[in-house]
Design a protein around this motif. Structure first.
Motif, PDB file in Angstrom:
ATOM      1  N   LEU A   1      60.972  19.704  76.212  1.00 49.74           N
ATOM      2  CA  LEU A   1      62.044  20.402  75.510  1.00 49.74           C
ATOM      3  C   LEU A   1      61.910  20.260  74.000  1.00 49.74           C
ATOM      4  O   LEU A   1      61.487  19.203  73.495  1.00 49.74           O
ATOM      5  CB  LEU A   1      63.398  19.834  75.946  1.00 49.74           C
ATOM      6  N   LEU A   2      62.275  21.290  73.283  1.00 54.13           N
ATOM      7  CA  LEU A   2      62.257  21.268  71.812  1.00 54.13           C
ATOM      8  C   LEU A   2      63.590  20.709  71.348  1.00 54.13           C
ATOM      9  O   LEU A   2      64.509  21.442  70.975  1.00 54.13           O
ATOM     10  CB  LEU A   2      62.000  22.674  71.268  1.00 54.13           C
TER      11      LEU A   2
ATOM     12  N   VAL B   1      58.646  24.715  78.609  1.00 51.46           N
ATOM     13  CA  VAL B   1      59.981  24.773  79.216  1.00 51.46           C
ATOM     14  C   VAL B   1      60.667  26.071  78.800  1.00 51.46           C
ATOM     15  O   VAL B   1      60.682  26.427  77.620  1.00 51.46           O
ATOM     16  CB  VAL B   1      60.829  23.558  78.793  1.00 51.46           C
ATOM     17  N   SER B   2      61.253  26.751  79.769  1.00 50.24           N
ATOM     18  CA  SER B   2      61.849  28.063  79.499  1.00 50.24           C
ATOM     19  C   SER B   2      63.069  27.959  78.586  1.00 50.24           C
ATOM     20  O   SER B   2      63.688  26.907  78.453  1.00 50.24           O
ATOM     21  CB  SER B   2      62.268  28.721  80.818  1.00 50.24           C
TER      22      SER B   2
ATOM     23  N   HIS C   1      57.721  30.536  74.971  1.00 55.49           N
ATOM     24  CA  HIS C   1      57.608  29.780  76.223  1.00 55.49           C
ATOM     25  C   HIS C   1      56.377  30.230  76.989  1.00 55.49           C
ATOM     26  O   HIS C   1      56.204  31.426  77.261  1.00 55.49           O
ATOM     27  CB  HIS C   1      58.861  29.995  77.077  1.00 55.49           C
ATOM     28  N   VAL C   2      55.505  29.271  77.317  1.00 56.79           N
ATOM     29  CA  VAL C   2      54.347  29.514  78.198  1.00 56.79           C
ATOM     30  C   VAL C   2      54.360  28.406  79.242  1.00 56.79           C
ATOM     31  O   VAL C   2      54.321  27.228  78.886  1.00 56.79           O
ATOM     32  CB  VAL C   2      53.015  29.496  77.413  1.00 56.79           C
ATOM     33  N   PRO C   3      54.432  28.730  80.526  1.00 53.88           N
ATOM     34  CA  PRO C   3      54.600  27.694  81.558  1.00 53.88           C
ATOM     35  C   PRO C   3      53.320  26.915  81.854  1.00 53.88           C
ATOM     36  O   PRO C   3      52.653  27.122  82.872  1.00 53.88           O
ATOM     37  CB  PRO C   3      55.048  28.505  82.784  1.00 53.88           C
TER      38      PRO C   3
ATOM     39  N   CYS D   1      63.599  21.044  84.307  1.00 52.56           N
ATOM     40  CA  CYS D   1      62.352  21.408  83.625  1.00 52.56           C
ATOM     41  C   CYS D   1      61.245  21.689  84.641  1.00 52.56           C
ATOM     42  O   CYS D   1      60.487  22.661  84.507  1.00 52.56           O
ATOM     43  CB  CYS D   1      61.909  20.293  82.678  1.00 52.56           C
ATOM     44  N   LEU D   2      61.153  20.848  85.675  1.00 51.54           N
ATOM     45  CA  LEU D   2      60.153  21.061  86.722  1.00 51.54           C
ATOM     46  C   LEU D   2      60.431  22.351  87.490  1.00 51.54           C
ATOM     47  O   LEU D   2      59.515  23.140  87.766  1.00 51.54           O
ATOM     48  CB  LEU D   2      60.144  19.865  87.673  1.00 51.54           C
ATOM     49  N   VAL D   3      61.678  22.581  87.814  1.00 55.54           N
ATOM     50  CA  VAL D   3      62.062  23.796  88.535  1.00 55.54           C
ATOM     51  C   VAL D   3      61.719  25.043  87.720  1.00 55.54           C
ATOM     52  O   VAL D   3      61.256  26.053  88.263  1.00 55.54           O
ATOM     53  CB  VAL D   3      63.570  23.739  88.878  1.00 55.54           C
ATOM     54  N   SER D   4      61.908  24.981  86.405  1.00 57.46           N
ATOM     55  CA  SER D   4      61.547  26.099  85.528  1.00 57.46           C
ATOM     56  C   SER D   4      60.074  26.457  85.685  1.00 57.46           C
ATOM     57  O   SER D   4      59.707  27.623  85.825  1.00 57.46           O
ATOM     58  CB  SER D   4      61.842  25.719  84.067  1.00 57.46           C
TER      59      SER D   4
END
Length: 639
Positions: free
Chosen positions: A80-81, A107-108, A155-157, A218-221
């Motif tokens: 996270l930022l 993270v989205s 955002h890039v996953p 965060c993981l779910v994102s």
């Protein structure tokens, strides 16, 4: 074109990053560096930068800034930022001469809204907008010193480190580990009496700490982004407490609802808590060369899933000398070398004997192609034989460059075959088999009694004896495979004897390993008193008892040792309904387990595809480190 998978998902993400890095100073955190390492390779990034000098740096507060001739920076970050991460960004940018900054986060934006306490209803109204990213872009321009400069936040996953087509890890979540019954006590300490939890069965997302809730989101994102790439609408299943929370969070993840409506495919996502069976992780019955390499060789600095291979053998320097900091280490990941990648895939899927023969075959073929004076030898493969083949490449720079990836895997094999830990592997296996026999015939107290003579202080140990860390591996094996036992006097007495011997052995260690430092809370042996050691061992055995009761809430498969009936879940929906099965093991997986899952699915449902995901690759000694960690309820998210 091949079907979408974990490798294409990772490479597609990195292509978006590489499009931004031309002539830039690039800062990466450890998790993103590991994703790059397995997915594309650092050379691919350096080629994309295209600058004459190397401008690749670790993202940390003391990282060097950009000079007057370096106007562009790209930051690639896994978290996270927010908090310390933004503080570090600010400090680097302020002491640099950047005029163009790009910040990539894995993270989205939706999760950033959650982290900033934006209610779900308000977040829904902001769909398509990105106020958190927009605000950071303004701040970046402010820190660069000119609001007319350019800043981008996107955002890039970059979630995965793909070890193979069927196996990928999540480096940013390497410390995520399932809950144990003792964690309920910790959670209850922050709850009023009337809302106290009775057991793990009552734990839901709302009961977890804010940090753990956010880590899960965060993981779910990232998993939602993977499902989008695969083009599937997922149905979620879970076995275990933390897995149940993860599955529910993915199923209810608001940004995924529109995606699911138009997804052409279907997939089952099954989350499984590692703590339900740690025997596979600490046991030595997996006859796989890669598992032995991971257990024997040192960890590649900054990584959780790769090892450092000593490359001195390929230089004119003397092996065994102080050359560690002179020659860069090799590794297992060979993202840009098709021949080495083919060998790696073979090592993942074959037994030890076949694997070392495969290493020999690849070395012989490579030497033959380079017209090197190779002497063929058949029969048993030895470390000396492989070394003689590898040394043929040493004085031929072109051959060395062409087959560098293969040589790294070859040296990893040689160093593992020579390593004392590999010789001890069979000792572990023999003792584990003896334990299994004893568990079937004797009480738990008797089983612990067999372990007691193996607990020796450092002054009495030989190379063949077990270190304290190795004894902890055996204890985890015993308690996980045995499961919950009724309390009795014999068990209590046996436990006290083992605890006393272990506490004494801890105290007599000349130096405390990182694991023993974590368990005892002491940074050196001089500070470890008998009282501190006893308290640490008492806490350790409390965790072992919790581990033994990890399957208490299960209706089926309460035992991992007794032969089970062939019963299976008959309710609908069922994970086997869909053509793609994604199995996510929360807390780590071994190479042998991933292969077993792949082979089982292929035999039971031909034509189905399976992807094994996990937080990390496990080796026996990494399990106590995770199991006895004290911060799993409060993960460090960089705040």
């Amino acid at each position: 074109m091949s079907a979408p998978g974990v490798l294409s998902f990772t490479q597609q993400g990195w292509e978006r990053v590489l499009a931004k890095v031309r002539r830039a100073v690039v800062y990466l955190d450890a998790a993103c560096a590991e994703s790059l390492h397995w997915g594309c390779g650092a050379a691919r990034l350096l080629d994309a930068v295209g600058a004459p000098a190397c401008h690749l740096r670790e993202f940390e507060r003391d990282a060097a800034g950009g000079g007057a001739a370096q106007p562009k920076a790209v930051f690639v970050l896994s978290g996270l930022l927010k908090g310390r991460t933004v503080d570090t960004l600010r400090d680097i940018v302020r002491r640099s001469h950047f005029q163009y900054c790009v910040v990539v986060t894995a993270v989205s934006h939706a999760v950033h809204l959650t982290a900033n306490h934006v209610p779900a209803a308000a977040a829904a109204e902001l769909e398509g907008q990105r106020p958190v990213f927009d605000q950071l872009e303004e701040k970046l321009c402010e820190w660069m010193g000119n609001l007319n400069y350019t800043a981008e936040v996107l955002h890039v996953p970059l979630l995965l480190a793909p070890a193979a087509a069927h196996l990928a890890l999540t480096p940013a979540f390497a410390s995520l580990f399932p809950l144990l019954p003792g964690d309920v006590r910790v959670l209850n300490s922050a709850r009023p009496d009337k809302r106290r939890l009775g057991s793990l069965a009552e734990v839901d997302a709302a009961a977890l700490t804010p940090e753990l809730q956010l880590q899960i989101r965060c993981l779910v994102s990232g998993l939602s982004s993977l499902c989008e790439h695969l083009g599937v609408r997922e149905e979620c299943f879970a076995v275990g407490t933390l897995s149940r929370v993860l599955a529910a969070d993915l199923a209810n993840y608001a940004p995924a609802k529109n995606r699911r409506k138009t997804a052409p495919g279907r997939a089952s996502v099954v989350f499984v808590d590692r703590t339900l069976d740690l025997t596979g992780a600490v046991g030595h019955h997996g006859d796989n060369l890669v598992e032995k390499i991971l257990a024997a060789l040192p960890q590649l600095p900054g990584h959780t899933n790769d090892v450092a291979v000593d490359m001195v053998e390929l230089t004119a320097l003397h092996a065994g000398g102080d050359c560690q900091d002179v020659v860069a280490p090799g590794c297992l990941a060979q993202a840009n070398d098709p021949a080495a990648r083919a060998l790696w895939d073979a090592l993942l899927s074959t037994r030890h004997k076949e694997a070392v023969m495969e290493v020999r075959r690849h070395l012989v073929e490579a030497a033959s192609r380079e017209n090197l004076p190779i002497k063929m030898s058949m029969g048993r493969v030895t470390a000396g034989q492989l070394t003689s083949y590898i040394q043929l490449f040493r004085n031929n720079l072109q051959a060395l460059t062409s087959h560098c990836g293969l040589l790294q895997l070859g040296l990893a094999t040689v160093q593992t075959l020579k390593h004392p830990h590999t010789a001890k592997w069979d000792n572990f296996l023999a003792f584990e088999r003896l334990l299994l026999q004893s568990i079937g015939e004797s009480a738990m107290g008797t089983v612990l009694g067999q372990l007691l003579p193996l607990v020796k202080p450092a002054s009495q140990r030989t190379q063949d004896d077990y270190s304290p860390e190795e004894l902890l591996v055996l204890l985890v094996y015993i308690y996980s495979v045995t499961g919950e036992c009724p309390a009795d006097r014999e068990l209590d007495e046996a436990e006290e004897l083992v605890k006393g011997a272990l506490a004494q052995a801890f105290c007599q260690e000349p130096e405390l390993s990182p694991l023993l430092q974590k368990i005892t809370g002491c940074d050196c042996s001089m500070n470890l008193t008998p009282h501190k050691s006893k308290l640490a061992v008492d806490e350790l055995f409390s965790s072992l008892r919790d581990l033994a009761g990890a399957r208490r809430l299960m209706k089926q498969f309460k035992s991992v040792h007794a032969p089970g009936s062939h019963g299976h879940q008959v309710s609908r929906p069922h994970p086997s309904d869909h053509p793609l099965l994604i199995l996510f093991v929360v807390g780590g997986v071994t190479v042998s387990e991933a292969k077993m899952v792949k082979d089982l699915v292929a035999s039971l449902k031909p034509g189905s595809q399976v992807i094994v995901l996990s937080t990390r690759l496990l080796k026996p000694l990494s399990v106590p480190e995770l199991l006895f960690a004290t911060d799993r309820l409060h993960p460090d998210l960089g705040f």
